[in-house]
Design an enzyme around this catalytic site. Sequence first.
Site, PDB file in Angstrom:
ATOM      1  N   GLU A  11       9.650   4.175   8.149  1.00  0.00           N
ATOM      2  CA  GLU A  11       8.841   4.162   6.885  1.00  0.00           C
ATOM      3  C   GLU A  11       8.157   5.164   6.130  1.00  0.00           C
ATOM      4  O   GLU A  11       7.692   5.380   6.915  1.00  0.00           O
ATOM      5  CB  GLU A  11       7.845   2.877   7.310  1.00  0.00           C
ATOM      6  N   LEU A 164       3.506   5.984   6.291  1.00  0.00           N
ATOM      7  CA  LEU A 164       3.969   4.848   6.296  1.00  0.00           C
ATOM      8  C   LEU A 164       3.708   4.659   4.684  1.00  0.00           C
ATOM      9  O   LEU A 164       2.632   4.989   4.567  1.00  0.00           O
ATOM     10  CB  LEU A 164       2.845   3.613   6.396  1.00  0.00           C
ATOM     11  N   ASP A 165       5.095   3.269   4.179  1.00  0.00           N
ATOM     12  CA  ASP A 165       4.409   2.566   3.017  1.00  0.00           C
ATOM     13  C   ASP A 165       3.254   2.192   2.177  1.00  0.00           C
ATOM     14  O   ASP A 165       2.618   1.560   3.759  1.00  0.00           O
ATOM     15  CB  ASP A 165       6.250   2.374   3.139  1.00  0.00           C
ATOM     16  N   LYS A 166       3.023   2.056   1.825  1.00  0.00           N
ATOM     17  CA  LYS A 166       2.198   1.504   0.817  1.00  0.00           C
ATOM     18  C   LYS A 166       1.182   0.089   1.285  1.00  0.00           C
ATOM     19  O   LYS A 166       0.577   0.097   1.917  1.00  0.00           O
ATOM     20  CB  LYS A 166       1.713   1.733  -0.876  1.00  0.00           C
TER      21      LYS A 166
END
Length: 350
Positions: A11, A164-166
């Site tokens: 991620e 990390l993804d939003k």
Amino acid sequence: MPERTEFDDDEDEYTGTENGETGEGTRQRWTVPDDAGGQRLDKALATGLPGLSRSRVQALLEQGCVQDGTGRTVTDPSMKVKPGQTFDVFIPEAEPAQPEAQDIPLDVVYEDEDVLVIDKPAGMVVHPAAGNPDGTLVNALLAHCGDSLSGIGGVRRPGIVHRLDKDTSGLMVVAKNDRAHHALTEQFSGRTLSRTYQALVWGVPSPREGRIEGNIGRSSSDRKKMAVVTGGGKHAATRYRVVRSFGTALALVECTLETGRTHQIRVHMAHIGHPIVGDPLYGKGRAGRAGGKHASALPEPDRERFVGFPRQALHAVGLTFRHPATGETVRFQAPLPTDIKDLSDFLESL
């Protein structure tokens, strides 16, 4: 679509988009002339499109920014082109060179002179990019750490070792000096840093504990998505175990990464038929509905609570690494955030 960073971490691995957003840019259409027939695609595009070097073309191909005349995303730089073929190339807009410090609250789990461990909330982008010029973790770090972050890891991503993804929440480690940055980068590259996630998924995986292995590459049908691919891509492996199951509809799973690829957990769980609740890219079943057949196992009045969950229910709960100064193994844990915990508690009450 900003340039790719060198760090990989599920991620996590950064390939030029934040939450699937491409931002502003320009598109150029190019048709292969007769004298370019038989050339490699990267060489032909670099020759035919002024201002693009061959390495830049290769990066654009890897980021999924090139499509052929049928609309299919092309990622292979060595593909031989034919006279008359047409290609569309998306060229991202340039980004501001220097992020600004912004007084944004951070949930600091641990801090010393070398590292900072934070619990990132869902909705926070890690670093400025097209479409997200400010309000990011980097802007907050610059205010929190001051000038000490200057130049560490690059101007636009000072201190950032992984991401990390939003809409993925949880633990991240940030380097506060060059020594720490170098040491942590080596641990990520060597896969000696341990990352554990928990996710609420549709259905109950069987067996309840296992290993998912499958190369991950960019989807040929949608450049915003990644997919398990049979040819090309990068090796990816995820270990999982079911922590709790809720009938046949849902399960809380814990995932440990052996590798770190873009959207790895999201892609792997969807690949075995158990996508993450709320995932906007991978969460729909074959019928195109969130949760697919598993959602029908929930009582109808309560179904929307899960079908309409506004982000992927994925949280980085554990982080273990060697401290860059002392060499001591340090471990950090972060409880599930309120939104995911509320879903889990609600299921327990059914």
